[in-house]
Design a protein around this motif. Structure first.
Motif, PDB file in Angstrom:
ATOM      1  N   ASN A   1      -5.043  -2.309  -7.863  1.00 29.33           N
ATOM      2  CA  ASN A   1      -5.075  -0.859  -7.705  1.00 29.33           C
ATOM      3  C   ASN A   1      -5.239  -0.170  -9.059  1.00 29.33           C
ATOM      4  O   ASN A   1      -6.005   0.774  -9.213  1.00 29.33           O
ATOM      5  CB  ASN A   1      -3.791  -0.392  -7.023  1.00 29.33           C
ATOM      6  N   THR A   2      -4.513  -0.681 -10.065  1.00 30.66           N
ATOM      7  CA  THR A   2      -4.576  -0.095 -11.406  1.00 30.66           C
ATOM      8  C   THR A   2      -5.981  -0.239 -11.989  1.00 30.66           C
ATOM      9  O   THR A   2      -6.520   0.702 -12.584  1.00 30.66           O
ATOM     10  CB  THR A   2      -3.537  -0.766 -12.335  1.00 30.66           C
TER      11      THR A   2
ATOM     12  N   LEU B   1       2.997   1.464  -3.411  1.00 29.39           N
ATOM     13  CA  LEU B   1       2.178   1.942  -4.531  1.00 29.39           C
ATOM     14  C   LEU B   1       2.098   3.470  -4.563  1.00 29.39           C
ATOM     15  O   LEU B   1       1.842   4.058  -5.607  1.00 29.39           O
ATOM     16  CB  LEU B   1       0.750   1.382  -4.431  1.00 29.39           C
ATOM     17  N   GLN B   2       2.280   4.089  -3.384  1.00 29.58           N
ATOM     18  CA  GLN B   2       2.184   5.557  -3.333  1.00 29.58           C
ATOM     19  C   GLN B   2       3.549   6.231  -3.473  1.00 29.58           C
ATOM     20  O   GLN B   2       3.657   7.453  -3.471  1.00 29.58           O
ATOM     21  CB  GLN B   2       1.516   5.975  -2.020  1.00 29.58           C
TER      22      GLN B   2
ATOM     23  N   THR C   1      -6.654  -2.616  -1.326  1.00 25.43           N
ATOM     24  CA  THR C   1      -6.104  -3.755  -2.070  1.00 25.43           C
ATOM     25  C   THR C   1      -5.006  -4.443  -1.264  1.00 25.43           C
ATOM     26  O   THR C   1      -4.907  -5.666  -1.258  1.00 25.43           O
ATOM     27  CB  THR C   1      -5.539  -3.318  -3.448  1.00 25.43           C
TER      28      THR C   1
ATOM     29  N   GLY D   1       0.831  -1.203   0.000  1.00 24.04           N
ATOM     30  CA  GLY D   1       0.000   0.000   0.000  1.00 24.04           C
ATOM     31  C   GLY D   1       0.863   1.250   0.000  1.00 24.04           C
ATOM     32  O   GLY D   1       0.576   2.248  -0.672  1.00 24.04           O
TER      33      GLY D   1
ATOM     34  N   THR E   1       3.383   3.526 -11.747  1.00 25.87           N
ATOM     35  CA  THR E   1       2.879   2.216 -12.171  1.00 25.87           C
ATOM     36  C   THR E   1       3.909   1.489 -13.031  1.00 25.87           C
ATOM     37  O   THR E   1       4.169   0.301 -12.849  1.00 25.87           O
ATOM     38  CB  THR E   1       1.576   2.399 -12.987  1.00 25.87           C
TER      39      THR E   1
ATOM     40  N   SER F   1      -1.245   6.620 -11.776  1.00 24.47           N
ATOM     41  CA  SER F   1      -1.400   7.395 -10.542  1.00 24.47           C
ATOM     42  C   SER F   1      -0.177   8.290 -10.348  1.00 24.47           C
ATOM     43  O   SER F   1       0.890   8.028 -10.895  1.00 24.47           O
ATOM     44  CB  SER F   1      -1.546   6.455  -9.345  1.00 24.47           C
TER      45      SER F   1
ATOM     46  N   TYR G   1      -7.854   3.232  -2.112  1.00 33.39           N
ATOM     47  CA  TYR G   1      -7.660   2.045  -2.967  1.00 33.39           C
ATOM     48  C   TYR G   1      -6.369   1.274  -2.649  1.00 33.39           C
ATOM     49  O   TYR G   1      -6.398   0.055  -2.497  1.00 33.39           O
ATOM     50  CB  TYR G   1      -7.665   2.431  -4.456  1.00 33.39           C
ATOM     51  N   PRO G   2      -5.203   1.972  -2.541  1.00 36.06           N
ATOM     52  CA  PRO G   2      -3.975   1.203  -2.248  1.00 36.06           C
ATOM     53  C   PRO G   2      -4.080   0.434  -0.931  1.00 36.06           C
ATOM     54  O   PRO G   2      -3.636  -0.712  -0.835  1.00 36.06           O
ATOM     55  CB  PRO G   2      -2.882   2.275  -2.168  1.00 36.06           C
TER      56      PRO G   2
ATOM     57  N   PRO H   1      -1.108  -6.489  -5.763  1.00 33.60           N
ATOM     58  CA  PRO H   1      -1.763  -5.236  -5.358  1.00 33.60           C
ATOM     59  C   PRO H   1      -1.729  -4.181  -6.467  1.00 33.60           C
ATOM     60  O   PRO H   1      -2.681  -3.427  -6.641  1.00 33.60           O
ATOM     61  CB  PRO H   1      -0.948  -4.768  -4.146  1.00 33.60           C
TER      62      PRO H   1
END
Length: 486
Positions: A131-132, A79-80, A403, A76, A84, A199, A399-400, A127
């Motif tokens: 997320n995508t 992803l931030q 997931t 999570g 991507t 993102s 979302y992150p 994940p």
């Protein structure tokens, strides 16, 4: 973290080439999950080749699960932090390196390292994939797309044992990896050309203490249950200490997340009732599937004395039907919502498990195939609709986290389901043998084993009944996030 709302600002412009992005994920995800179960069929070959004990060989699966259990919660956050494209390429590079090391592995140690590296790739990929999808697919089409992903997530582990059985008929276990390698390279090249950044990285602060607590928590629980499932039993010190450390780690981790301004894993997701209901249904589904996937091959090979390949073939029709039904169930979910799929699906699962509860030494192959197909039809009606409905209720900035929580707890539920099923199986065998069985009868060990299998399926039935009760609370989520405008 709320400024990650900007993630969705580009969506309404409809600039994403959804099909190529999804194709990249489908190829990569399929091979990643295929190798997760494909190696299970080769365990006896590996035990002979490397001269290792069964419990040591089991580490190839446990190590893989453990890596996922430790890395997915951190996903999570990851992803931030990265785009991507960066994450897609890195996850595939890990998968390719791991698969290559496994293909040339001269010793068990090498293969173990390879499995951990492979798992690092899968831990990032899963994940990222979910997320995508949430960011590029509008809510009214999500069911169908999630269904396609379901085709990969359910189909790959289902065909893994059969395909690896075919490979092992004429080639060595190394070929399981050599055959996977070109597909991963194709996915990488495809992704480099077509993957888009969906993102904007918001780079939240990294909290080392949270990462340590999450590793101890999730890692301890997965390791403890996996160790119990390997036949060590629940009274072993390593099992008790691991699970206790894991539970304490998770409690402290959750308390810390609640007090942080920017938590590593945002537990606000649990304020959304349909996310919680969806999560519970997915976890129960995972426990039922994974316990069945370990019990059925054991029953077929031990009680019915089938070869590995024959057992794999028997379970193939169910896997294929589940894969084919996933996108159809996704489309039905888009039209009718979750309730009319989830509740009948759970009823079908309970009926099929009740069928498995009746197995004995004379059960026909057709009965097993029929019940397995029923089970897989039921699962396809529950899994993706519950998951999609749950994630749909979350606002985009969660979302992150959503997931990451779903994918992590699936690994934990899988480890728990497998461990409990195996321990019920072994205690069932023991109590049958000690309960005045005729030890001079050569069939007694097989009767004892079958009795243990029946007991373990009773556990699966109870889990499914709990799922049915949870399923009664499912309601369709009305999505009013900014994205629905697209």
């Amino acid at each position: 973290m709320s400024h990650s709302q900007s993630n969705t600002s580009t969506q309404s412009e409809g600039i994403f080439k959804v099909f190529p992005i999804l194709t990249s994920f489908l190829i990569a995800g399929f091979i990643g999950l295929f190798s997760e179960t494909a190696l299970n069929m080769a365990l006896s070959n590996l035990i002979q080749d490397f001269g290792i004990h069964e419990t040591t060989a089991q580490w190839l699966t446990t190590g893989y699960l453990l890596t996922l259990g430790i890395l997915v919660p951190v996903s999570g956050l990851i992803l931030q932090w990265f785009t991507t494209r960066q994450l897609f390429v890195v996850s595939l590079v890990f998968s390719i390196i791991g698969t290559f090391i496994a293909a040339i592995a001269p010793s068990f140690g090498f293969l173990m390292v390879a499995r951990v590296v492979q798992a690092m790739g899968t831990a990032l990929m899963l994940p990222l994939m979910f997320n995508t999808i949430l960011l590029i697919v509008p809510p009214h089409k999500r069911g169908k797309i999630m269904g396609l992903m379901g085709l990969v997530i359910m189909f790959a582990p289902a065909v893994g044992p059969t395909l690896s059985g075919l490979i092992l008929e004429s080639l060595t276990w190394h070929w399981i990896f050599w055959i996977s390698l070109p597909f991963l390279l194709v996915a990488l090249v495809f992704g480099i050309f077509f993957m888009q950044n969906v993102s904007t990285p918001t780079r939240p602060k990294i909290d080392i203490v949270s990462i340590i607590l999450s590793t101890i928590g999730f890692g301890g629980v997965v390791y403890g249950f996996s160790s119990a499932g390997e036949g060590g039993g629940w009274s072993e010190p390593v099992v008790i200490i691991s699970i206790a450390a894991g539970v304490i780690g998770l409690i402290v981790f959750c308390l810390r997340q609640r007090t942080m301004v920017q938590p590593m894993l945002n537990l606000k997701t649990f304020k959304y009732p349909m996310f919680v209901v969806g999560l519970l249904l997915v976890l129960i589904c995972m426990m039922v599937i994974l316990s069945s996937m370990i019990l059925l091959p054991l029953y077929l090979q031990t009680s019915l004395a089938m070869t590995t390949f024959a057992a794999g073939l028997l379970l193939l029709p169910g896997g294929i039907i589940n894969g084919l039904l996933s996108p159809i169930m996704g489309s039905l979910f888009d039209r009718f919502g979750p309730k009319w799929l989830v509740i009948p699906g759970l009823a079908i699962v309970i009926a099929s498990l009740a069928g498995f509860y009746t197995v004995d030494l004379d059960t026909s192959s057709y009965f097993i195939v029929g019940m397995h197909i029923l089970l897989m039809i039921g699962v396809s009606m529950i899994m993706m609709p519950a998951q999609t409905n749950g994630l749909n209720q979350l606002p985009p900035e969660l979302y992150p986290d959503g997931t990451a929580i779903m994918n992590t707890l699936q690994q934990v539920a899988g480890a728990i389901g497998t461990a409990v099923a195996i321990s019920i199986l072994s205690s069932g065998v023991k109590s049958y043998m000690e309960g005045g069985a005729d030890l001079s009868n050569p069939l007694t060990p097989l009767l004892a084993f079958t009795s243990g299998v029946q007991n373990a399926f009773l556990f699966a039935i109870i889990a499914a009944v709990v799922g049915f009760i949870v399923g009664l609370f499912v309601k369709r989520v009305k999505v009013d996030h900014p994205m629905s405008s697209s």
